[in-house]
Design a protein around this motif. Structure first.
Motif, mmCIF file in Angstrom:
data_model
loop_
_atom_site.group_PDB
_atom_site.id
_atom_site.type_symbol
_atom_site.label_atom_id
_atom_site.label_comp_id
_atom_site.label_asym_id
_atom_site.label_seq_id
_atom_site.Cartn_x
_atom_site.Cartn_y
_atom_site.Cartn_z
ATOM 1 N N SER A 27 -17.564 4.715 -16.624
ATOM 2 C CA SER A 27 -17.029 3.424 -17.078
ATOM 3 C C SER A 27 -15.978 3.621 -18.178
ATOM 4 O O SER A 27 -14.991 2.879 -18.236
ATOM 5 C CB SER A 27 -18.150 2.494 -17.550
ATOM 6 O OG SER A 27 -18.864 3.069 -18.616
ATOM 7 N N ARG A 28 -16.163 4.629 -19.044
ATOM 8 C CA ARG A 28 -15.141 4.914 -20.056
ATOM 9 C C ARG A 28 -13.859 5.416 -19.404
ATOM 10 O O ARG A 28 -12.758 5.087 -19.829
ATOM 11 C CB ARG A 28 -15.654 5.936 -21.073
ATOM 12 C CG ARG A 28 -16.631 5.347 -22.062
ATOM 13 C CD ARG A 28 -16.960 6.324 -23.167
ATOM 14 N NE ARG A 28 -17.545 7.560 -22.682
ATOM 15 C CZ ARG A 28 -18.838 7.731 -22.401
ATOM 16 N NH1 ARG A 28 -19.678 6.729 -22.576
ATOM 17 N NH2 ARG A 28 -19.285 8.898 -21.972
ATOM 18 N N ARG A 29 -13.990 6.200 -18.360
ATOM 19 C CA ARG A 29 -12.800 6.672 -17.651
ATOM 20 C C ARG A 29 -12.097 5.525 -16.919
ATOM 21 O O ARG A 29 -10.876 5.515 -16.823
ATOM 22 C CB ARG A 29 -13.161 7.799 -16.701
ATOM 23 C CG ARG A 29 -13.452 9.070 -17.474
ATOM 24 C CD ARG A 29 -13.622 10.252 -16.604
ATOM 25 N NE ARG A 29 -13.638 11.445 -17.454
ATOM 26 C CZ ARG A 29 -13.650 12.660 -16.979
ATOM 27 N NH1 ARG A 29 -13.635 12.870 -15.680
ATOM 28 N NH2 ARG A 29 -13.663 13.678 -17.800
ATOM 29 N N VAL A 30 -12.862 4.580 -16.424
ATOM 30 C CA VAL A 30 -12.239 3.398 -15.818
ATOM 31 C C VAL A 30 -11.467 2.629 -16.886
ATOM 32 O O VAL A 30 -10.331 2.193 -16.656
ATOM 33 C CB VAL A 30 -13.305 2.496 -15.138
ATOM 34 C CG1 VAL A 30 -12.736 1.133 -14.786
ATOM 35 C CG2 VAL A 30 -13.856 3.184 -13.899
ATOM 36 N N LEU A 31 -12.073 2.461 -18.073
ATOM 37 C CA LEU A 31 -11.368 1.802 -19.177
ATOM 38 C C LEU A 31 -10.089 2.541 -19.540
ATOM 39 O O LEU A 31 -9.042 1.919 -19.757
ATOM 40 C CB LEU A 31 -12.263 1.730 -20.417
ATOM 41 C CG LEU A 31 -13.187 0.557 -20.554
ATOM 42 C CD1 LEU A 31 -14.045 0.722 -21.806
ATOM 43 C CD2 LEU A 31 -12.450 -0.738 -20.589
ATOM 44 N N ALA A 32 -10.155 3.867 -19.612
ATOM 45 C CA ALA A 32 -8.956 4.653 -19.921
ATOM 46 C C ALA A 32 -7.907 4.485 -18.834
ATOM 47 O O ALA A 32 -6.708 4.390 -19.123
ATOM 48 C CB ALA A 32 -9.317 6.127 -20.094
ATOM 49 N N GLY A 33 -8.335 4.418 -17.591
ATOM 50 C CA GLY A 33 -7.397 4.197 -16.488
ATOM 51 C C GLY A 33 -6.729 2.836 -16.565
ATOM 52 O O GLY A 33 -5.517 2.706 -16.331
ATOM 53 N N VAL A 34 -7.495 1.815 -16.902
ATOM 54 C CA VAL A 34 -6.921 0.468 -17.055
ATOM 55 C C VAL A 34 -5.956 0.447 -18.236
ATOM 56 O O VAL A 34 -4.883 -0.158 -18.169
ATOM 57 C CB VAL A 34 -8.042 -0.586 -17.214
ATOM 58 C CG1 VAL A 34 -7.478 -1.947 -17.571
ATOM 59 C CG2 VAL A 34 -8.862 -0.684 -15.935
ATOM 60 N N GLY A 35 -6.316 1.125 -19.328
ATOM 61 C CA GLY A 35 -5.401 1.228 -20.464
ATOM 62 C C GLY A 35 -4.125 1.972 -20.093
ATOM 63 O O GLY A 35 -3.020 1.588 -20.498
ATOM 64 N N GLY A 36 -4.250 3.025 -19.293
ATOM 65 C CA GLY A 36 -3.076 3.749 -18.811
ATOM 66 C C GLY A 36 -2.222 2.878 -17.903
ATOM 67 O O GLY A 36 -0.985 2.941 -17.944
ATOM 68 N N ALA A 37 -2.870 2.053 -17.092
ATOM 69 C CA ALA A 37 -2.117 1.134 -16.230
ATOM 70 C C ALA A 37 -1.367 0.102 -17.065
ATOM 71 O O ALA A 37 -0.240 -0.281 -16.720
ATOM 72 C CB ALA A 37 -3.067 0.436 -15.256
ATOM 73 N N SER A 38 -1.960 -0.324 -18.174
ATOM 74 C CA SER A 38 -1.243 -1.272 -19.033
ATOM 75 C C SER A 38 -0.029 -0.607 -19.670
ATOM 76 O O SER A 38 1.015 -1.241 -19.835
ATOM 77 C CB SER A 38 -2.169 -1.862 -20.104
ATOM 78 O OG SER A 38 -2.454 -0.918 -21.103
ATOM 79 N N ALA A 39 -0.139 0.681 -19.999
ATOM 80 C CA ALA A 39 1.019 1.413 -20.522
ATOM 81 C C ALA A 39 2.082 1.563 -19.435
ATOM 82 O O ALA A 39 3.285 1.489 -19.716
ATOM 83 C CB ALA A 39 0.597 2.780 -21.042
ATOM 84 N N ALA A 40 1.646 1.768 -18.208
ATOM 85 C CA ALA A 40 2.588 1.903 -17.090
ATOM 86 C C ALA A 40 3.388 0.629 -16.871
ATOM 87 O O ALA A 40 4.541 0.688 -16.421
ATOM 88 C CB ALA A 40 1.838 2.285 -15.820
ATOM 89 N N LEU A 41 2.813 -0.517 -17.191
ATOM 90 C CA LEU A 41 3.552 -1.778 -17.039
ATOM 91 C C LEU A 41 4.806 -1.802 -17.909
ATOM 92 O O LEU A 41 5.830 -2.359 -17.519
ATOM 93 C CB LEU A 41 2.649 -2.970 -17.361
ATOM 94 C CG LEU A 41 1.548 -3.261 -16.354
ATOM 95 C CD1 LEU A 41 0.674 -4.418 -16.849
ATOM 96 C CD2 LEU A 41 2.111 -3.568 -14.986
#
Length: 177
Positions: A27-41
């Motif tokens: 779940s922490r890695r999913v959070l990090a992935g979502v945070g990375g996706a927000s940076a990608a935006l």
């Protein structure tokens, strides 16, 4: 981000978000992935601006992408502060030696990541513009958005790395029985 006290951290940790968002490594890695996706935006908004500017479509798309990135990351960051138990969010004077060392490692690795990212962006820009031309026409806003995306990514990368690397806590002996 460096001004939280341990009491504020503990209040935040108990209040929100739900513990299930960061209780396991997955779940922490999913959070990090979502945070990375927000940076990608942010990076996507720079690319959109590069190809569509000057137009109102480029302007509104850029506003929408950055707005979505900020909202998503605000939620993700609040969960990451709880997940990492303040390694990123606490002031330096409130960290023990292990946490301070971990913060230094995270910052060093995020700087390496930023350097690699900037090199990749430079290579991509040279490839797109055809490095043999001496004058390249670029919309005025595109370089600004590229710099802003780089700064935003550099600032959030330590918290994303902390969440990605953090192991699950050891199981309690009571849970084995």
């Amino acid at each position: 981000m460096g001004g939280l006290t341990p009491e504020q951290m503990e209040r935040h940790y108990r209040a929100w978000p739900p513990r299930s968002w960061y209780a396991t490594r997955r779940s922490r890695r999913v959070l990090a992935g979502v945070g990375g996706a927000s940076a990608a935006l942010g990076w996507i908004s720079a690319v959109v601006c590069w190809y569509l500017a000057p137009s109102s479509l480029a302007m509104w798309t850029t506003f929408a992408l950055w707005g979505a990135a900020l909202v998503i990351y605000a939620v993700v960051y609040s969960a990451l502060v709880g997940a990492t138990r303040g390694v990123i969010g606490l002031a330096e004077r409130h960290l023990d030696e292990r946490q301070a060392l971990e913060r230094l490692r995270l910052q060093a690795d995020s700087r390496r990541g930023t350097t690699i990212m900037l090199g990749a962006v430079l290579a991509l820009v040279v490839a797109i513009t055809g490095g043999d031309r001496s004058v390249v026409e670029v919309p005025t806003t595109a370089p600004f958005l590229l710099v802003y995306a780089a700064i935003a990514t550099h600032l959030i990368l330590p918290s994303l790395l902390a969440a990605w690397r953090m192991p699950d806590p050891p199981q309690d002996d009571d849970e084995d029985d």
